[in-house]
Design an enzyme around this catalytic site. Sequence first.
Site, short mmCIF file in Angstrom:
data_model
loop_
_atom_site.label_atom_id
_atom_site.label_comp_id
_atom_site.label_asym_id
_atom_site.label_seq_id
_atom_site.Cartn_x
_atom_site.Cartn_y
_atom_site.Cartn_z
N GLU A 81 4.83 -3.54 13.15
CA GLU A 81 4.49 -2.95 14.26
C GLU A 81 2.97 -2.33 14.30
O GLU A 81 2.46 -2.53 15.25
CB GLU A 81 5.22 -1.46 14.22
CG GLU A 81 4.87 -0.51 15.55
CD GLU A 81 5.35 0.85 15.57
OE1 GLU A 81 6.08 1.21 16.30
OE2 GLU A 81 5.33 1.61 14.37
N ASP A 82 2.38 -2.61 13.00
CA ASP A 82 1.01 -2.34 12.97
C ASP A 82 -0.04 -3.44 13.72
O ASP A 82 -1.26 -3.25 13.94
CB ASP A 82 0.46 -1.91 11.63
CG ASP A 82 1.01 -0.58 11.10
OD1 ASP A 82 0.94 0.43 12.06
OD2 ASP A 82 1.55 -0.40 9.93
N CYS A 135 8.17 1.14 12.16
CA CYS A 135 7.27 0.35 11.54
C CYS A 135 7.59 -1.36 11.40
O CYS A 135 6.87 -2.28 11.34
CB CYS A 135 6.75 0.72 10.02
SG CYS A 135 6.31 2.20 9.89
N HIS A 154 -0.03 8.01 9.83
CA HIS A 154 0.23 7.37 11.31
C HIS A 154 0.69 8.60 11.96
O HIS A 154 1.16 9.36 11.55
CB HIS A 154 0.96 6.25 11.40
CG HIS A 154 0.36 4.98 10.72
ND1 HIS A 154 0.98 4.10 10.11
CD2 HIS A 154 -0.93 4.52 10.92
CE1 HIS A 154 0.13 2.82 9.78
NE2 HIS A 154 -1.07 3.22 10.42
N ARG A 199 -4.47 -5.78 5.18
CA ARG A 199 -3.72 -6.16 6.22
C ARG A 199 -4.25 -6.83 7.40
O ARG A 199 -3.50 -7.42 8.33
CB ARG A 199 -2.99 -4.92 6.59
CG ARG A 199 -2.31 -4.05 5.49
CD ARG A 199 -1.23 -2.91 6.20
NE ARG A 199 -0.36 -3.67 6.92
CZ ARG A 199 0.49 -3.00 7.67
NH1 ARG A 199 0.45 -1.77 7.80
NH2 ARG A 199 1.65 -3.86 8.45
N LEU A 207 0.87 -1.11 0.20
CA LEU A 207 0.01 -0.13 0.09
C LEU A 207 0.95 1.15 0.00
O LEU A 207 1.98 1.25 0.60
CB LEU A 207 -0.90 0.00 1.32
CG LEU A 207 -2.12 -1.12 1.43
CD1 LEU A 207 -2.54 -1.04 2.67
CD2 LEU A 207 -2.97 -1.04 0.15
#
Length: 260
Positions: A71-72, A255, A168, A91, A24
């Site tokens: 990390e997300d 990330c 973010h 995701r 993305l």
Amino acid sequence: MKNPSFEFTRAITRRPAASIVNGLRAEDTGTPDLENMLDAHAAYVAALKSTGAEVIELPPLSAFPDAVFVEDTALCLPEGAILMRPGAPSRLGEVAEMAPALRDCYDEVREIKGHGFVEGGDILVTGREILVGRSARTDAAGVAELAEIAGEWGHKLREVFTPAGVLHFKTDCSLMDAETILSTRRLDASGCFEGYRVLHTAEGEEAAANAIRFNNLVLFAAGFPRTADMLAREGFDVVEIDNTECAKLDGGMSCLSLRF
């Protein structure tokens, strides 16, 4: 006693897959080069290991182009891990892939189960609280459920707001120590860091704001010399990592790992 906001003994990373070219991105600035990304990722892992931490390196996930940005998928706290619910539909499946690794490391793993969304890139854990930025990927319901779980573990959570056009919350900020935050001027102007010591990125170097303090080091995207020099003058030990390929997918230093 360790400071859980930046002193860690372990980290989890995931090698990028060839499918990263389909990751993305907010705007197309070019296709990521896998070989260059693998080299940069290896340098990133080496920097983490150089502090004495154990790095759990997970294999590539070709079905999930963005899976390198681990990390997300979770928030790691001293009491346990909380599995997130990403706001990007492509995701969502990454969380189930991360869960076994976290269950190997933690006795307690909770998860966001409701209809809300929250991604780790919107969460900044400081020495005194957890800041969660509302964004295109993190909504009010997700923040509320996360606050409830974190509250049960004794953590104070505060909702803040990410500037328009910023993916973010941590795209524009990072923790340097328990009381010091590196931030863009546009994010700091919102007042969300009142009471903290704030260091600003140099003009034109806003992309440098996503760094990570990991034990004695600050892992920092290469190519932002004025901000790097400022951090060095402030006494931080800066390690520059090539972020050229990750930046094409709106990714940065934080990330690429889960840290605990």
